[in-house]
Design a protein around this motif. Structure first.
Motif, PDB file in Angstrom:
ATOM      1  N   THR A  14     -16.927  42.755   3.049  1.00 20.43           N
ATOM      2  CA  THR A  14     -15.925  42.947   4.097  1.00 20.43           C
ATOM      3  C   THR A  14     -14.769  41.969   3.941  1.00 20.43           C
ATOM      4  O   THR A  14     -13.600  42.328   4.148  1.00 20.43           O
ATOM      5  N   THR A  18     -10.777  42.720   3.367  1.00 21.74           N
ATOM      6  CA  THR A  18      -9.752  42.120   4.220  1.00 21.74           C
ATOM      7  C   THR A  18      -8.620  41.539   3.390  1.00 21.74           C
ATOM      8  O   THR A  18      -7.439  41.742   3.684  1.00 21.74           O
ATOM      9  N   LEU A  25      -3.859  41.305   7.210  1.00 23.52           N
ATOM     10  CA  LEU A  25      -4.181  39.882   7.158  1.00 23.52           C
ATOM     11  C   LEU A  25      -3.014  39.040   7.661  1.00 23.52           C
ATOM     12  O   LEU A  25      -3.197  38.086   8.435  1.00 23.52           O
ATOM     13  N   GLY A  77     -12.578  48.331  10.747  1.00 24.09           N
ATOM     14  CA  GLY A  77     -13.371  48.242   9.522  1.00 24.09           C
ATOM     15  C   GLY A  77     -14.632  49.086   9.577  1.00 24.09           C
ATOM     16  O   GLY A  77     -14.977  49.777   8.611  1.00 24.09           O
ATOM     17  N   SER A 108     -15.800  38.778  10.265  1.00 24.69           N
ATOM     18  CA  SER A 108     -14.831  38.592  11.341  1.00 24.69           C
ATOM     19  C   SER A 108     -14.794  37.140  11.805  1.00 24.69           C
ATOM     20  O   SER A 108     -13.722  36.571  12.024  1.00 24.69           O
ATOM     21  N   ARG A 111     -13.075  35.070   9.098  1.00 20.67           N
ATOM     22  CA  ARG A 111     -11.651  35.398   9.076  1.00 20.67           C
ATOM     23  C   ARG A 111     -10.925  34.765  10.261  1.00 20.67           C
ATOM     24  O   ARG A 111      -9.820  34.218  10.123  1.00 20.67           O
TER      25      ARG A 111
END
Length: 251
Positions: A14, A18, A25, A77, A108, A111
């Motif tokens: 994932t 991203t 992003l 996603g 997540s 990120r």
């Protein structure tokens, strides 16, 4: 292959997806920073708070706004995975729903830690000076992570419910709006009376006030427990709902 062994592999996958979507992003990183600059320099002079500088008051709200928006992208996603048939390929390799969804939630969280770091960096540049010690900083990161994981898990459930990534993206607008009717940018007492009940008793407010109190070394009372209770409740409901929705979508 066990779910625990697959989990980090799904999270790494994932994250790679991203980084390939540079537009999303950049929006995730730049939008909270732009909103902070907007509030501090355009609206800050007209807003009265008990903080010595408005940037000190606004930063916790921007952090939650950043976390909310970034976590809500999980819905897109998951919906994208469900619409492209990749789930059937994963199931043929004995990869179940818990590993796939946990990978999205973990990615997540990682990120969003990057986004939060960017917000803090810009905040320090424009005058944010917290007085928190190490325990308070650790508590701040812990509460933020709990909130991110809870909203990411809720977003994963929404992604399973949506029939397309475009439909799932609508959830981001709801989550992005949630911090505004709270104590994120103005004190709740300055809002209309009819809004006080919702503003004080929605998930974002105790999280924001906990982060603000910890960063400014102010008494937080029972707010951290209220914030964590909200996060735990959202997470529990989201996990249960995701299990039901995944079984229905893949049978």
């Amino acid at each position: 292959m066990s779910e625990l062994a697959v989990w980090p592999v799904m999270a790494a996958r994932t994250l790679r997806l991203t980084f390939r979507n540079l537009e999303a992003l950049l929006i995730t990183l730049l939008l909270p920073v732009m909103l902070m600059l907007l509030f501090v320099y355009l609206f800050g002079g007209a807003i009265e708070t008990d903080a010595p500088e408005y940037v000190t008051y606004a930063v916790p709200g921007v952090l939650i706004l950043c976390a909310s928006y970034g976590a809500s992208m999980t819905a897109v996603g998951v919906a994208d995975d469900m619409s492209k048939g990749i789930i059937d390929r994963f199931r043929s390799m004995d990869i179940g729903g818990p590993a796939l969804l946990s990978g999205h939630v973990t990615a997540s969280a990682l990120r969003n830690l990057g986004s939060i770091t960017a917000v803090f960096a810009v905040a320090f540049l424009i005058g944010f000076r917290p007085s928190a010690g190490l325990p308070a900083w650790l508590g701040t990161v812990g509460v933020l992570l709990a909130f991110i994981v809870a909203i990411s898990a809720l977003s994963a459930a929404v992604g399973l419910l949506a029939r397309s990534p475009e439909a799932a993206s609508g959830f981001t607008f709801f989550v992005l709006f949630l911090p505004y009717p709270s104590s994120a940018f103005v004190p709740v007492d300055t809002m209309p009376d009819w809004l006080h009940g919702f503003a004080r008793n929605q998930p974002a407010t105790p999280v924001i006030e906990t982060v603000r109190g910890l960063l400014l070394d102010q008494p937080v009372g029972t707010r951290p427990w209220t914030a964590l209770a909200w996060c735990a409740g959202i997470l529990a409901v989201s996990v249960a709902l995701s299990g039901i929705l995944f079984r229905r979508r893949t049978r």
